[in-house]
Design an enzyme around this catalytic site. Sequence first.
Site, PDB file in Angstrom:
ATOM      1  N   ASP A 144       0.874  -1.165   0.000  1.00  0.00           N
ATOM      2  CA  ASP A 144       0.000   0.000   0.000  1.00  0.00           C
ATOM      3  C   ASP A 144       0.908   1.210   0.000  1.00  0.00           C
ATOM      4  OD1 ASP A 144      -2.090  -1.694   0.149  1.00  0.00           O
ATOM      5  OD2 ASP A 144      -2.723  -1.175   2.168  1.00  0.00           O
ATOM      6  N   ASP A 153     -13.784  -5.615  -2.949  1.00  0.00           N
ATOM      7  CA  ASP A 153     -13.786  -5.614  -1.484  1.00  0.00           C
ATOM      8  C   ASP A 153     -15.140  -6.153  -1.038  1.00  0.00           C
ATOM      9  OD1 ASP A 153     -11.266  -4.501  -1.467  1.00  0.00           O
ATOM     10  OD2 ASP A 153     -11.970  -2.445  -1.165  1.00  0.00           O
TER      11      ASP A 153
END
Lengths: 273, 209
Positions: free
Chosen positions: A12, A131
């Site tokens: 990330d 997600d």
Amino acid sequence: MVLTKRIIPCLDVTEGRVVKGIKFVEIRDAGDAVELGKFYDEQGADELVFLDITASSDKRKILIDLVERTSEQIFIPFTVGGGIRTVGDIKEILRAGADKVSLNTSAVKNPNIITEGAKIFGSQCIVTAIDAKRVYVNSPEEALDKITIKLSDSERYCWWEVYIHGGRTPTGKDAIQWGIDAQNLGSGEILLTSMDMDGVKEGYDLDLTKIFNEKLNVPIIASGGAGNPQHIIDAFKKGRADAALAASIFHYGEYSINEVKKLCQKEGIPMRL
Amino acid sequence: MTFYIAIIDYEMGNLKSIYKLLEYLNIKAVISSDPKEILNANGVILPGVGAFGDAMMQLKKKNLIQVIESLSEDRKPIFGICLGHQLLFSLSEEMGTYQGLDLIKGKVISFNLKNVEKVPQIGWNSVKFELKDHYLIEGIPNNSYFYFVHSYYVCPKDEENILGTTEYGTTKFSSIVFKDNIVGTQFHPEKSSKYGIEMYRNFINYCKK
């Protein structure tokens, strides 16, 4: 000799540096993205994923610079995701040297971007990131318009809801159906993150990974929940994932990729070693 | 004249990663669709990602088919990668039937979901070398892993063109081919870490001879 299962560290990034959100909120710094990427390549990472979590347009240049620096030094496939809104964005990132882009919010809002992207650049470089969060029901009848399954570890049923905007916005959309649609629209892979398990380090959502594998023909990358090597082994053996994505267990040096791959191989999972 | 490698640009796929790899090896490379620049190169890479029919159309549009044919006649080293390697063959059954460059006899066919679990094949698979001695595989251990992304594969008519084979599901296919001055790989050496880098190094050394 067969096609091996892949282990993919996820970085990330924000402004070229690596962070890892714990349940998407708490953030810690874990180093320079290209350096870390190189380190993982040497350790035997099969691919890399960069997720740009700032994804604001003013920081775009920094991301492109990161992609370019990566492609100059790292010779394994890498995927870039975060804030990709248009076919123009896809082009910019692939041109900078990425092999694949991962689309999340923009694909939900405008599924046509998958088709357009696949048509121009090929399905192999369009990854749809989903997600998904469990919605528990007592029986399938409670959610007739959704694909429900009976959970393996309880008497309950659930379906999975798609979230967008980095896990902040529920959409009411059925994640399994969305996965099937994304495949049919031209997505070459699915990056499947369990929001229930992400950052918790108690293992992947194996029921979720497994049902995706059953319903789809494209490779499934399991994500969210890896806390130890056994979790990754389970993702392959029980979840039948094609690839396992993990972050913190590698970033903080708890386990090396090579170590995890050796343990997987011992369990009979084909690995590139 | 300076030594350089030409990467043929026909607007199909990511040429940048091959360019960056050559740069990493300190080799001058040009991404080009200019016939003269391609013909004068010490070696030529034919890359490519996408559909076979489109690719042939692009090559034709840019008048590059003849260029590649004359490279072949001149025995210039040619390295086809992925789709570029498929284009070397006579014909493809990808979404219709299309004529290829026909530099190596054989055809390109699709994986069948009856024999493999997923299409495309995406990921690292091993390559078994069918020959012991060939410049392209020098210093690379047999059964090394390389990165594949493809739904189609080549079936060379003559087995003697097969340098490496790979198994996916119950399908065994040819993953490295060669003929005279030509080599081709179904996988992406530029995405296959150290052994992929080695393969490019071998190709460059061959071009220097």
